[in-house]
Motif scaffolding. Structure first.
Motif, PDB file in Angstrom:
ATOM      1  N   LEU A  45       0.837  -1.211   0.000  1.00  0.00           N
ATOM      2  CA  LEU A  45       0.000   0.000   0.000  1.00  0.00           C
ATOM      3  C   LEU A  45       0.868   1.256   0.000  1.00  0.00           C
ATOM      4  O   LEU A  45       0.535   2.247  -0.647  1.00  0.00           O
ATOM      5  N   ARG A  70      -5.661   4.700 -13.683  1.00  0.00           N
ATOM      6  CA  ARG A  70      -6.753   5.038 -12.748  1.00  0.00           C
ATOM      7  C   ARG A  70      -8.017   5.478 -13.476  1.00  0.00           C
ATOM      8  O   ARG A  70      -8.646   6.470 -13.140  1.00  0.00           O
ATOM      9  N   TYR A  82      -0.932   4.360  -1.738  1.00  0.00           N
ATOM     10  CA  TYR A  82      -2.189   4.461  -0.994  1.00  0.00           C
ATOM     11  C   TYR A  82      -1.972   4.812   0.476  1.00  0.00           C
ATOM     12  O   TYR A  82      -2.840   5.407   1.106  1.00  0.00           O
ATOM     13  N   GLU A  97      -9.678  -0.443  -8.962  1.00  0.00           N
ATOM     14  CA  GLU A  97      -8.334  -0.225  -8.421  1.00  0.00           C
ATOM     15  C   GLU A  97      -7.784  -1.580  -7.998  1.00  0.00           C
ATOM     16  O   GLU A  97      -8.477  -2.362  -7.351  1.00  0.00           O
ATOM     17  N   TYR A 101      -5.025  -2.687  -5.645  1.00  0.00           N
ATOM     18  CA  TYR A 101      -4.113  -2.150  -4.650  1.00  0.00           C
ATOM     19  C   TYR A 101      -2.775  -2.871  -4.658  1.00  0.00           C
ATOM     20  O   TYR A 101      -1.747  -2.272  -4.397  1.00  0.00           O
ATOM     21  N   GLU A 143     -10.290  -3.230  -5.430  1.00  0.00           N
ATOM     22  CA  GLU A 143     -11.358  -2.412  -4.894  1.00  0.00           C
ATOM     23  C   GLU A 143     -12.664  -3.202  -4.868  1.00  0.00           C
ATOM     24  O   GLU A 143     -12.983  -3.936  -5.803  1.00  0.00           O
ATOM     25  N   GLU A 201      -4.547   7.802   0.945  1.00  0.00           N
ATOM     26  CA  GLU A 201      -5.816   7.307   0.395  1.00  0.00           C
ATOM     27  C   GLU A 201      -5.960   5.831   0.738  1.00  0.00           C
ATOM     28  O   GLU A 201      -6.112   4.987  -0.141  1.00  0.00           O
ATOM     29  N   LYS A 202      -5.898   5.534   2.003  1.00  0.00           N
ATOM     30  CA  LYS A 202      -5.868   4.155   2.483  1.00  0.00           C
ATOM     31  C   LYS A 202      -7.253   3.512   2.396  1.00  0.00           C
ATOM     32  O   LYS A 202      -8.217   4.035   2.927  1.00  0.00           O
ATOM     33  N   PRO A 203      -7.338   2.392   1.708  1.00  0.00           N
ATOM     34  CA  PRO A 203      -8.632   1.716   1.592  1.00  0.00           C
ATOM     35  C   PRO A 203      -9.038   1.071   2.924  1.00  0.00           C
ATOM     36  O   PRO A 203      -8.183   0.571   3.654  1.00  0.00           O
TER      37      PRO A 203
END
Length: 163
Positions: free
Chosen positions: A20, A95, A25, A101, A103, A119, A63-65
């Protein structure tokens, strides 16, 4: 970097933090917890799906999921899944709004195993509740989304570079 644990089919905190961060991210901090469960999607002819939920350290930023879908290849479907992982690596920079997405990906040639962390669009495109098959409006919406996603890549000149 410690890799994905292909043998036990588990995402490790160290690996997830690393990928990440590497893929932009997670700017600071680290993953503190991962909850892994079988996904509502179950399995396809090539893969099994798992839902992952993440927790991060208090100092984390980016932008951490909050979680993702984990797609694990079936051993006899290694080659097509490997190509899919290579595709997601290839388009990560694009993107596009119609591309999921990805990751992170991991490929283990020795174990013939591929993992893609992607995602989860369940809130944007919730699964059909009740009717099997879904009603015609739900089916048409799904086909339109898939067509938009796939059509932009059908004739892309750089796809030939993915072996």
């Amino acid at each position: 970097m410690d890799g994905f644990d292909h043998k036990n089919r588990q995402v490790t905190k160290k690996w997830l933090t690393s990928v990440l961060t590497q893929n932009g991210y997670l700017k600071t901090g680290h993953v503190t917890e991962i909850i892994q469960r079988i996904s509502r999607l179950g399995e396809s002819n090539t893969s099994e799906f798992f839902e992952l939920t993440f927790s991060y350290s208090l100092d984390s930023s980016g932008e951490k999921p909050p979680g993702c879908l984990m797609k694990m290849s079936k051993p006899d479907k290694f080659q097509p899944c490997k190509r899919e992982a290579q595709f997601y690596n290839f388009i990560r920079e694009d993107r596009s709004p119609f591309v999921l997405e990805a990751y992170a990906t991991s490929i283990d040639e020795d174990l013939q195993s591929v993992v893609i962390l992607m995602e989860d669009k369940k809130t944007a495109y919730p699964p059909s509740e009740g009717l099997i098959p879904p009603n015609i409006d739900t089916c048409e919406r799904a086909v339109r989304v898939l067509a938009q996603n796939h059509s932009q890549w059908w004739t892309h000149s750089k796809l030939d570079s993915i072996k």
